[in-house]
Each structure stands twice: as C-alpha cells, then as structure tokens.
Design a protein around this motif. Structure first.
Motif, PDB file in Angstrom:
ATOM      1  N   LEU A 220       0.924  -1.233   0.226  1.00 34.37           N
ATOM      2  CA  LEU A 220       0.564   0.190   0.092  1.00 34.37           C
ATOM      3  C   LEU A 220       0.512   1.252  -0.271  1.00 34.37           C
ATOM      4  O   LEU A 220       0.670   2.102  -0.755  1.00 34.37           O
TER       5      LEU A 220
ATOM      6  N   LEU B 173      -0.330   3.752  -7.157  1.00 30.16           N
ATOM      7  CA  LEU B 173      -2.037   3.446  -7.773  1.00 30.16           C
ATOM      8  C   LEU B 173      -2.248   1.986  -7.440  1.00 30.16           C
ATOM      9  O   LEU B 173      -3.108   1.639  -6.608  1.00 30.16           O
ATOM     10  N   VAL B 174      -2.141   1.127  -9.033  1.00 27.94           N
ATOM     11  CA  VAL B 174      -2.923   0.431  -8.686  1.00 27.94           C
ATOM     12  C   VAL B 174      -2.230  -0.491  -7.626  1.00 27.94           C
ATOM     13  O   VAL B 174      -3.361  -1.577  -7.970  1.00 27.94           O
TER      14      VAL B 174
ATOM     15  N   ILE C 135      -3.759  -0.381  -4.367  1.00 30.44           N
ATOM     16  CA  ILE C 135      -5.580  -1.003  -4.601  1.00 30.44           C
ATOM     17  C   ILE C 135      -5.048  -2.708  -4.844  1.00 30.44           C
ATOM     18  O   ILE C 135      -5.343  -3.050  -3.868  1.00 30.44           O
ATOM     19  N   ASN C 136      -4.660  -3.309  -5.123  1.00 31.57           N
ATOM     20  CA  ASN C 136      -3.752  -4.881  -4.887  1.00 31.57           C
ATOM     21  C   ASN C 136      -3.650  -5.032  -3.878  1.00 31.57           C
ATOM     22  O   ASN C 136      -3.944  -5.972  -3.253  1.00 31.57           O
TER      23      ASN C 136
ATOM     24  N   ALA D 113      -4.519  -3.602  -1.564  1.00 30.30           N
ATOM     25  CA  ALA D 113      -5.902  -3.699   0.222  1.00 30.30           C
ATOM     26  C   ALA D 113      -6.338  -4.580  -0.354  1.00 30.30           C
ATOM     27  O   ALA D 113      -6.471  -4.947   0.416  1.00 30.30           O
TER      28      ALA D 113
ATOM     29  N   TRP E 241      -6.530  -7.893  -9.410  1.00 28.97           N
ATOM     30  CA  TRP E 241      -7.243  -7.180  -7.885  1.00 28.97           C
ATOM     31  C   TRP E 241      -7.902  -8.738  -7.069  1.00 28.97           C
ATOM     32  O   TRP E 241      -6.943  -9.116  -6.372  1.00 28.97           O
TER      33      TRP E 241
END
Length: 441
Positions: free
Chosen positions: A157, A262-263, A266-267, A269, A324
């Motif tokens: 993250l 950012l990608v 997110i993954n 997370a 994801w």
C-alpha cells in the motif's frame, strides 16, 4: 468448527495486544518493504546502469533467492540460540548491506548485494513466524497471521509510493538509505520491546550439524512439504506480478509512475481485505476446509487474465481488476497452509518456519524471472501466474488428503503425526509457558 490440535506449552487463550501485533507485523513486512520500495525504480535502474529489463528484474529475484537460503540458516539457529539474537544480528547486517547497495557501481554488484540483503533480512520474517508458533496453533495462529496482514499489507500500500517519492527527490539510490533507516528503527524496537519467546530449557542444545538435523525430519514429511510448497506458489504468483507489473502498466499501458503506484496500492489493499476475511472465516471453519475451496477458485480467476489481455476488455482497468481478484485470494491461502504445516512442529518451530519461508521465497525467486524470459509483457505475466495456480491445485489435490474423506481432520492433527525430534530437549514439549514469558498485552 476448527479441529485444530492443541500443543502442550502453547496458550491458545492468550490474545496479544495491538502493540505486539504491530511489532511482529513490522518484522514480517521487512522483506516485502525491501522489495516494494525499490519496485518503481526498476525501469530507471535498467536505464542508468545500462542493462536489460531481465537483469534489472533479477535484482528483485536475487533478493528472494538470498532470503530462501537465509531462512534455512537462520531458522535452526533461532531454535538453538533463541529468537532475539539471530533477529538482531540479521537486521543489523541488513542495514550495512542496504548502505552498500546505495553505492553499487554496476548491475552485477547490485544483484550480489541484493542477494545478501535478502539473506540477512530473512531473519525478520522467519523469527516473526516462529514467535507465533511458540504461542499458538491451528485456527488461533491463522487468526493472528491474518491480523498481521493488516500491518504486512502496508508494504504494497505505502512502500511503492514512498519509494517513488524518495527516488523522485534524491534518485533511486536513496531508496536503499531509507531501507537502512527502517532497519535501524526495527533494531531499536526489538532491543527495547520484544521478549524472548523461547526460554533456554526449550532450545535445541546441540550445535554443529545437529542444528540442521530437523530438516531431515521435515523432508521426510510429505504432507508438510506439500503444504509448505503452497505458500511458495502463492508468493510466486505475487512476485510474477511484482516484477512484471512496472513494465506492463508503465510501458505497455502507458501509466505514469504515480498512477502505477496507485494501482499497486489498490491490489495490496485486496490482499489485506482477504486476509481479514480469512481471520473471520477460521472462527467457523477449519483452515483446511477454507484452503480446499480457495485454491481452485484462484486457478479459475487466473484463467481470466489472458482473456482480458487478448480481448482488451476493460483495458487497463480490466487487467487491474482481474489481478485484484487473483492477488486477493492469497490472503485466504498462505496463512492457512502455513499454520497447518506448522501444527506438528512446535518443538522446532524455527526450522519449520524457515523451511516454509525458504520454499516461499525460493519458489518465487526461481519462477518470477520467467516473466522477463518470456517477453515481460502482460501475456507472459498472466501465463506464469496461471502455471503457478495450476501447480498449486495439483499439489493440494495429489500430495495431501485435503479432498479425501476425513482429509481436514487428518491434516490438522486428528490422525497420526510425525514423532517430534526432541532428543536434545526431552522436556521441551511438556513445559507450559509461564505468564512472565508472555509479551505485555
């Protein structure tokens, strides 16, 4: 409900406080932070050191290979000398090697130093897992490992974003200075706050080659090896994504470094969320029952990745969403396979945790470079991920009784288990933990 065995000397009713979870999580996350902070700099490293994409990726894979060997060495020594001393030595040497990485003159030197960096910071990961096994088994351990993912999950993250910011201001070499500072903070925390969880009377007292004798026991246990191999294949899925994604998203799909970070976050997370789902599920079902559902699910999800790439459905958002889902399943697999494998080996938790960790990073270190070998694009990354998931399913289905009648009970201790190797510590398993040995709440 869980059928997890209870081991003498383990206090399953004890619940560690948030500070203790944060400390163990930070230790377990050090290898991931070492990888992820450096990740956005890969294309720059390849350019500035005048090397190939595959060679730059090997600075990642080399760290994993070093960690595999390091865990095999450090684990048995933590069973002999306790948890604190190997941990403090390992992180201290990580600090020194990180500073040397910051002044590496070429790609060959950097690869060699990254191997050493992985070797020494392996102490943080293997000791964190051994400490958990010193206190917990079965579903209790699975819940604690899942809670640790709240801390470990901060690596994907935050680490790439922090690494990108550091490299953007002071260039990529400054990332290694930051890693040295993180190691220094961890040394101070361990020195001040981490209690010894393996008292002298429970240690394996023989030195020399007998320190590594426990590996003979582990290598003869087919179920242990199969279960230890599963987190390794899961890590290979993650690392195939890690080494391929900077080039896939930035070069192939045109994302900026900030957008890529950012990608990546997110993954990360997704993995944290799935780990917390697992922590709730083990209250209602055994780790083996969860494992035998989630492994075929991750295989099915991975098969969607090349479809998205070839058809272009959803573009970069479609690929990111597919990844994801696949990466998120890791949180439902690794912790459960690990605690089942450790269940019968409380008397040599350091060696068992080291074997699991070595397979985890070793398999990932060997497999992940294949992404670059096969071209480094989205299809190459997807193909390697599918292969890992397929082998994971075959290992669980063929090498363990997970899908047979009574399989969960057999794997989790209801059936006959290997005899513990306690020749050099006859009273170890029988001695209960004292309240003074437990960390502060």
């Amino acid at each position: 409900m869980s059928t997890s065995p209870r081991t003498p000397g383990v206090r399953p009713s004890y619940r560690p406080g948030i500070k203790y979870i944060l400390m163990l999580g930070a230790l377990a996350a050090l290898p991931a932070v070492t990888t992820d902070m450096y990740l956005p700099s890969l294309p720059t490293v390849a350019s500035e050191l005048n090397t190939s994409q595959a060679a730059a990726q090997f600075t990642m894979s080399g760290t994993l290979i070093g960690a595999a060997v390091g865990q095999l060495v450090i684990g048995p020594f933590s069973d002999r000398f306790g948890r604190r001393l190997p941990l403090l030595i390992g992180i201290s040497l990580h600090i020194i090697v990180s500073l040397l990485c910051a002044v590496a003159p070429g790609i060959g030197t950097l690869i060699g130093l990254r191997v050493l960096q992985g070797f020494f910071n392996a102490a943080a990961g293997v000791v964190a897992i051994a400490v958990i096994r010193d206190r917990f088994v079965g579903s209790d351990a699975a819940r604690l490992l899942s809670r640790l993912m709240l801390v470990i999950g901060l690596a994907p993250l935050l680490a790439p974003t922090i690494g990108q910011a550091v490299a953007g201001i002071w260039q990529w070499r400054a990332v290694f200075v930051a890693l040295a500072l993180i190691g220094l903070v961890l040394v101070l925390i361990v020195w001040r706050f981490m209690p010894e969880t393996l008292p002298a009377e429970r240690r394996r007292t023989r030195g020399g080659p007998s320190v590594f004798r426990g590996y003979k026991v582990l290598l003869r246990d087919r179920h242990f090896l199969a279960l230890a191999f599963i987190p390794g294949l899961g890590m290979a899925v993650i690392m195939s994504y890690v080494v391929g994604s900077p080039f896939v998203f930035q070069d192939e799909y045109g994302l900026t470094p900030g957008q890529y970070a950012l990608v990546f976050a997110i993954n990360g997370a997704g993995m944290v969320i799935s780990a917390q789902v697992n922590a709730a599920l083990v209250h209602r079902s055994s780790p083996t029952r969860i494992l035998r559902v989630t492994v075929p699910v991750i295989l099915g999800l991975s098969l969607l990745l090349p479809v998205v790439v070839i058809t272009g459905i959803g573009g970069v958002f479609g690929l990111a969403a597919g990844l994801w889902l696949v990466l998120g399943m890791h949180g439902l697999i690794a912790a459960n396979a690990t605690v089942i494998a450790l269940g019968n080996y409380g008397h040599m938790a350091g060696s068992a945790a080291a074997m699991i960790g070595a397979l985890q990073v070793g398999v990932a270190g060997v497999v992940s470079p294949l992404v670059g070998v096969f071209g480094g694009g989205a299809l190459a990354m997807s193909g390697v991920i599918i292969a890992c998931c397929a082998v994971m399913f075959l290992v669980l289905a063929i090498a363990t009784p997970a899908y047979r009648r009574g399989g969960p009970a057999a794997l989790e201790g209801a059936a006959a288990s290997p005899e513990p190797d306690t020749a050099d510590q006859p009273d170890a398993a029988a001695r209960p933990a004292t309240e003074a040995e437990l960390p502060e709440r």
